[in-house]
Structure formats: structure tokens, C-alpha cells
Design an enzyme around this catalytic site. Structure first.
Site, PDB file in Angstrom:
ATOM      1  N   GLY A  97      28.734  35.831  31.419  1.00 28.88           N
ATOM      2  CA  GLY A  97      30.505  36.216  31.608  1.00 28.88           C
ATOM      3  C   GLY A  97      31.087  36.616  30.410  1.00 28.88           C
ATOM      4  O   GLY A  97      32.264  36.674  30.285  1.00 28.88           O
TER       5      GLY A  97
ATOM      6  N   GLY B  74      23.308  35.541  27.705  1.00 31.53           N
ATOM      7  CA  GLY B  74      21.499  35.512  28.338  1.00 31.53           C
ATOM      8  C   GLY B  74      20.766  35.683  27.185  1.00 31.53           C
ATOM      9  O   GLY B  74      20.024  34.674  26.837  1.00 31.53           O
TER      10      GLY B  74
ATOM     11  N   ARG C 292      22.704  22.658  31.109  1.00 33.86           N
ATOM     12  CA  ARG C 292      24.622  22.662  30.888  1.00 33.86           C
ATOM     13  C   ARG C 292      25.038  21.244  31.549  1.00 33.86           C
ATOM     14  O   ARG C 292      25.983  20.862  31.316  1.00 33.86           O
ATOM     15  CB  ARG C 292      24.438  23.712  32.093  1.00 33.86           C
ATOM     16  CG  ARG C 292      24.208  25.279  31.681  1.00 33.86           C
ATOM     17  CD  ARG C 292      24.562  25.973  33.023  1.00 33.86           C
ATOM     18  NE  ARG C 292      25.397  27.176  32.705  1.00 33.86           N
ATOM     19  CZ  ARG C 292      25.704  28.289  32.857  1.00 33.86           C
ATOM     20  NH1 ARG C 292      25.453  28.388  34.339  1.00 33.86           N
ATOM     21  NH2 ARG C 292      25.539  29.847  32.795  1.00 33.86           N
TER      22      ARG C 292
ATOM     23  N   LYS D 214      22.612  49.110  27.325  1.00 33.94           N
ATOM     24  CA  LYS D 214      22.994  49.455  27.745  1.00 33.94           C
ATOM     25  C   LYS D 214      24.533  49.438  26.707  1.00 33.94           C
ATOM     26  O   LYS D 214      24.957  48.503  26.859  1.00 33.94           O
ATOM     27  CB  LYS D 214      23.193  49.987  28.815  1.00 33.94           C
ATOM     28  CG  LYS D 214      22.235  50.160  29.697  1.00 33.94           C
ATOM     29  CD  LYS D 214      22.962  50.465  31.447  1.00 33.94           C
ATOM     30  CE  LYS D 214      21.111  50.769  32.384  1.00 33.94           C
ATOM     31  NZ  LYS D 214      21.343  50.613  33.536  1.00 33.94           N
TER      32      LYS D 214
END
Length: 394
Positions: A375, A352, A36, A195
Site C-alpha cells: 500500500g 503484492g 521482511r 480493476k
């Protein structure tokens, strides 16, 4: 593009407030992955080369509006100086930023201490944003990964001064717009992970935008169960069966083909090199777990990729962390990389687990663009407006 870039700004002799994401992993007092940090270097170099003075604003961890010494940005300075090739001076307080010392004035790059030490940051307090804005002449947001947060340093400040996207933000937005807003068709998406419940908005948005949707990982089990198939002891959200059927019905109405595993790799234990067998999708034993898609399924995914011009990838196709249940993810990722390398596919990936899976497959470098935004990447793919991006549109 409805937002400005560094090319649209006169930076000469200007103080440029640059929101960056250098929230990197640290162990034993040192940065263990500087990715990053390295990705903000083009923006900082561009500002310096055009006569600007970069003042970096960043967060680190979750101090929740209090000074937490263990979360000081001081720890990233060696890695930051190495990546940027310039001296970096940490400014410990806003008072210090408002009254710079001679030593601070001499530094090539300034770094404000962890912006989340201040309660006004996450509250997007207008007075705090105004105080930040007063430190510079131009605002540059280079932290797409924080763009889904409506904080003072991501949105509040952008409304108070001339604003633009940094090079990393620009690359991210251009890649995502090419993948979802104005894609070359046909468009395929690969969505995996544990999920369905965590990716409902994503799936619902994608079936409206893509031509083919490959569903893998644990969430594929939920779709299989929703069709009446037995999944044994597999990870499965049986209570989401009705929702899975709704998504399939919506996909059919939108002309989006959903591709589920046709064959499965099952095992009795979740462990490295556990004894496994490949079976037709309807033959999962009651005492077994589905841990990967089988070779027939991989060939079907390859067919989808061969027919696509654009690919969006989020999540693995199986339990990619352990062998041999990484096979489907590895083979599909390598096929996508090969098509991209040949100039036949635009491939954009993020999330991720996705980055880790593509790195493990050795495919990451050949993808058109890999987002590290987590996100924010998911929310963009869900069709949501990101406050930090919207603020740049003025």
C-alpha cells in the site's frame, strides 16, 4: 534528500528505537517467509556496529488495540535471531520496557511486544507516543511499508526525538525518487491488475510523469471496452468506461502514450492449461474471456522497454497465476530484467501481485529494486505524501 539516515546520527551508547515491519506469514507455529525479517538486518547490524542499542518496534496482524495472544511477536523470534545473528529479547509490556530486568539489559537486541496491542498506536495518541519516545534517544524508521499509516510508532514518535531513516527505508526512498521524482528519461510504466477503480489515482498521476504507459490485465479490458471493442465475458468494469476515456484524454494532453493490447489470448474457462486461442484485439468472441495479451502485444511492450531508461512496474499483464496465461507477463518481465542486467534500464517494481509475478517469471533478482511495501508503494506512486516519510523531514 530531505531526511536523515543512520550516517547522520551519533549512535554510540544510544538507545535506538527502530520501527520495523516483520509482519510475516506464519503457518504451524513457524515463519514461512522471512524476507521482511531478513531485510531489516543491515539496519540492526549498523546500529550495533556503531555502539547503539536497537529496540525494535513492530506490529503483527490486526489485534485492534487489544492483547491477542495468537498475534504475539514471540513467534518470530527464532527467525529474527537467525536473520540478525544476535540474541533477541521480547519485552512483553511497556512497563517492562520502562523497567528493564538484568536479563533484558544483557540482550543484544530488544523487541517490544506487538505495538498494535495498544489502542494508542493506531490512534496516534500523543501521550502514548511520548511514552514510547521516552524509551530511547534516537528514532529510526525502517518500515516504509507502514509509512502510509499515521500511527504513534510511525509519525507521532518521530516529532519527539532525533529521527532518521533506516537502511531499508533509505533504499526504498532512493529507488522511488530515482524512478519518479528525478528519473532518467524516457520513463515507461507497466500497470496491470484486475480493476481500474482501484488504481485511478495511480493512473492519473503516472500519465503526468511518464512517457509511455502500458496497461494490462483485467483493467486493459475496461480501456478496450471504453473504445467500443467487445470483450466477451472478460473481467471488465463497464461502468468505468467514461473514466477510462478521461484518463486517455489526459494522457494525450500530457504527451504520454498509452499502450493497450493489440492481440489477445482468450479461453472459455479460467483454468490451468485451458484451451485457448490468440486473436486480434477486436475479435473477442461473446462467450470467451481475455486472459492474457498476445505475442504482438508483447513485442510492442519490448519496444517500449528498449526505448526507456527508467521503468516502473505494478501489476501483471494477464492471469499470471495459471499457464499459459502467464506468457505475456513472463516475457515482458524477463525482457525488462535483461535490459536492467545490461545496465540500460533502471527498473523499480512493487505491489503484492507484482512481486509474485516477477518471482514466477524468474526476473525479480535482476530488477534494480523491488518494493515489498504494498500500500505504501502504491500511495507513493499515486503522488501522495506518506505520513511516516513526512515525519522524518522534521
Amino acid at each position: 534528500m530531505s531526511w536523515k539516515t543512520l550516517d547522520d546520527m551519533d549512535l554510540n551508547a544510544k538507545r535506538v528505537l527502530v520501527r520495523v515491519d516483520i509482519n510475516v506469514p506464519v503457518e504451524g507455529g513457524r515463519v514461512t517467509d522471512a524476507t521482511r525479517i531478513e531485510r531489516i538486518a543491515p539496519t540492526v547490524e549498523d546500529i550495533l556496529s556503531k555502539g547503539g542499542r536497537p529496540i525494535l518496534i513492530a506490529h503483527f496482524g490486526r489485534p485492534k488495540g487489544k492483547v491477542v495472544l495468537d498475534l504475539s511477536l514471540r513467534i518470530v523470534i527464532p527467525a529474527l535471531e537467525k536473520a540478525l545473528g544476535h540474541s533477541v529479547r521480547l519485552i512483553e509490556t511497556l512497563d517492562g520496557a520502562e523497567n528493564l530486568t538484568a536479563e533484558a539489559e544483557a540482550a543484544e537486541v530488544l523487541l517490544l511486544e506487538n505495538i498494535r496491542f495498544y489502542p494508542g498506536e493506531e490512534a496516534n495518541d500523543p501521550d502514548f507516543a511520548a511514552r514510547l519516545a521516552a524509551l530511547g534517544d534516537i528514532y529510526c524508521n525502517d518500515a516504509f511499508s507502514a509509512a502510509h499509516r499515521a500511527h504513534a510508532s510511525t509519525t507521532g514518535i518521530a516529532h519527539l526525538m532525533p529521527s532518521c531513516a533506516g537502511r531499508l527505508m533509505q533504499a526504498e526512498l532512493e529507488a522511488l525518487e530515482a524512478a519518479l521524482s528525478h528519473p532518467k528519461r524516457p520513463v515507461a510504466a507497466v500497470v496491470g491488475g484486475a480493476k481500474v477503480s482501484t488504481k485511478l489515482d495511480l493512473l492519473s498521476n503516472l500519465v503526468e510523469k511518464v512517457d509511455s504507459l502500458v496497461i494490462g490485465g483485467g483493467m486493459a479490458n475496461t480501456f478496450l471496452a471504453a473504445q467500443g471493442l467487445h470483450v466477451g465475458k472478460s473481467l471488465c468494469e463497464h461502468d468505468m468506461a467514461a473514466t477510462a476515456r478521461e484518463i486517455m484524454t489526459k494522457a494525450a494532453a500530457e504527451g504520454c502514450e498509452i499502450i493497450l493490447p493489440a492481440d489477445i489470448v482468450v479461453a472459455r474457462e479460467f483454468a490451468e492449461n485451458a484451451a485457448s486461442e490468440t486473436l486480434a484485439v477486436h475479435l473477442c468472441p461473446d462467450d470467451a474471456m481475455i486472459l492474457d495479451a498476445g505475442p504482438q502485444s508483447v513485442r510492442r511492450v519490448a519496444q517500449v522497454l528498449d526505448g526507456a531508461r527508467t521503468l516502473i512496474w505494478n501489476g501483471p499483464l494477464g492471469a499470471f497465476e495459471i499457464s499459459p496465461f502467464d506468457t505475456a507477463t513472463n516475457e515482458a518481465a524477463r525482457h525488462a530484467a535483461e535490459r536492467t542486467r545490461a545496465g540500460q534500464l533502471i527498473s523499480v517494481a512493487g505491489g503484492g501481485d507484482t512481486v509474485a509475478a516477477l518471482n514466477r517469471a524468474g526476473a525479480a533478482e535482476d530488477f534494480t529494486y523491488i518494493s515489498t511495501a504494498g500500500g505504501a508503494f502504491l500511495e507513493w506512486m499515486e503522488g501522495k505524501d506518506l505520513p511516516g516519510v513526512a515525519a522524518l523531514k522534521g
